[in-house]
Design an enzyme around this catalytic site. Structure first.
Site, PDB file in Angstrom:
ATOM      1  N   ARG A   8       0.853  -1.190   0.000  1.00 57.06           N
ATOM      2  CA  ARG A   8       0.000   0.000   0.000  1.00 57.06           C
ATOM      3  C   ARG A   8       0.889   1.241   0.000  1.00 57.06           C
ATOM      4  NH1 ARG A   8      -3.485  -2.131  -2.022  1.00 57.06           N
ATOM      5  NH2 ARG A   8      -5.607  -2.530  -1.342  1.00 57.06           N
ATOM      6  N   HIS A  60      -0.943   0.638  -9.949  1.00 56.74           N
ATOM      7  CA  HIS A  60      -1.655  -0.314  -9.070  1.00 56.74           C
ATOM      8  C   HIS A  60      -2.241  -1.475  -9.883  1.00 56.74           C
ATOM      9  CE1 HIS A  60      -3.956  -0.647  -5.004  1.00 56.74           C
ATOM     10  NE2 HIS A  60      -3.702  -1.841  -5.512  1.00 56.74           N
ATOM     11  N   ASP A  90       4.222   0.381  -7.320  1.00 52.90           N
ATOM     12  CA  ASP A  90       2.954   0.040  -7.989  1.00 52.90           C
ATOM     13  C   ASP A  90       1.792   0.711  -7.269  1.00 52.90           C
ATOM     14  OD1 ASP A  90       1.309  -1.500  -9.881  1.00 52.90           O
ATOM     15  OD2 ASP A  90       0.608  -2.543  -8.079  1.00 52.90           O
ATOM     16  N   GLU A 147      -3.890   7.929  -4.991  1.00 50.04           N
ATOM     17  CA  GLU A 147      -4.106   7.273  -6.283  1.00 50.04           C
ATOM     18  C   GLU A 147      -5.361   7.799  -6.968  1.00 50.04           C
ATOM     19  OE1 GLU A 147      -3.975   3.023  -5.894  1.00 50.04           O
ATOM     20  OE2 GLU A 147      -1.977   3.035  -5.044  1.00 50.04           O
TER      21      GLU A 147
END
Ligand code: NAD
Length: 310
Positions: A224, A271, A248, A253
């Protein structure tokens, strides 16, 4: 009015089959509109989400008929599990269903950083022919922060590449060499992050832990975004310690493009570590099965225990 409300981009043949027996309403953008979302859940019995729909007290209170929340993915930080349990709402999540996808992506990111694949690709497209030396991962140490489903899937693959694997995870006692948190950062050539966002992990990878990393080490975050202090990572990367990072997942986000995006020793993906055709098929199948089970009075196989997940 719907039996099953899908509030994000989730679909697949198993949901289409569900639609033969239940009223399934598919609104992939609904998560972005909280007022509409609250109105839409008023009559529904099942909600299907990824990680962007906030299943909080307000949503649960607005959904008196809700029996099941299905999470298409693994992190549960967008779902208030305790409030759901208090209202007898079952939360189902196919834990581990995307572990292979995450592991393969993580290996890909490590290889990209070790051989500067993205960086050299950008240079080659500019017409440069820069034959810089990469590093081999074989013989080096891979450190896992978090040794659950995705961490252990990485362990198996890193060992197959000839690497030693160590891990820091207070809840794991076997299957991997366990080390103290500081030693993980001090001695690993690659550190990959596989922990959920919790009060204990938010901001965990800070200036102090980054300063322990080896000069030629690599940091990969597929857990996360909130776990890594991006403000501390930027100067650390500029100073070459770690030598490279692959993210990632991000604190925000989608992220605002900033200075991290300008660094050549950074690889960024949106992600997607857990998203492959195979993982999405497994997840859709497991969720459709469990939704049907709950709505027909049966027993779901992927129910999450609120206490265990906390
Ligand atoms: N990038 C993606 O696409 C993607 C896909 C799947 C999962 N994830 C994220 O990765 C996380 C891990 O997924 P998983 O399937 O391996 O989950 P998991 O529950 O199987 O494993 C998580 C592990 O983290 C450990 N942990 C928790 N707090 C810790 C701490 N403070 N220090 C060290 N270890 C700690 C737990 O003990 C557990 O073993 C998920 O919670 C999710 O947030 C991201």
């Amino acid at each position: 009015m719907s039996d099953v409300l899908i509030t994000e981009d989730v679909w697949g043949e198993p949901f289409a089959a569900l639609a033969a027996d239940f009223d399934v309403r598919r609104e992939p953008d609904l998560w972005q509109w909280p007022a509409e979302l609250i109105r839409a859940v008023a009559t529904t019995r099942a909600v299907v989400v990824r990680n962007r729909t906030q299943v909080d007290k307000a949503l649960l209170d607005a959904a008196p008929r809700l029996a099941v929340v299905a999470r298409a993915g693994v992190g549960l930080d967008n779902i208030d599990l305790v409030s759901a349990a208090e209202r007898d709402v079952v939360v189902v999540a196919p834990l581990g269903a995307n572990a292979i996808s995450v592991a393969e992506h993580t290996l890909g990111l490590a290889l990209d950083l070790a051989r500067r694949i993205s960086q050299l690709d950008r240079a080659a497209r500019r017409g440069e022919w820069s034959r810089v030396a990469g590093i081999e991962l074989a013989g080096r140490t891979w450190g896992l922060l978090g040794a659950g489903a995705t961490g252990m899937a990485v362990a198996e693959r890193a060992r197959a590449m000839g690497m030693r694997v160590v891990a820091h995870d207070p809840r794991v006692s076997r299957g991997v060499d366990l080390v103290a948190l500081d030693d993980l950062f001090r001695h690993s050539d690659v550190v990959s992050v596989h922990v959920p966002a919790t009060d204990a992990t938010r901001g965990m990878i800070d200036v102090r832990l980054l300063s322990l990393m080896r000069p030629d080490s690599l940091l990969i975050n597929v857990g996360r975004g909130e776990v890594v202090d991006e403000g501390a990572l930027l100067p650390a990367l500029r100073a070459g310690r770690p030598a490279g990072a692959a993210l990632d997942v991000r604190a925000e986000e989608p992220p605002q493009a900033g200075e991290l995006e300008t660094l050549d020793n950074v690889v960024l993906t949106p992600h997607v570590a857990g998203i492959t055709a195979e993982s999405q098929a497994r997840i859709a199948s497991a969720l459709a099965h469990d939704i049907r089970a709950v709505l027909t009075g049966g027993v779901p196989t992927g129910a999450v225990d609120a206490r265990a997940a906390s």
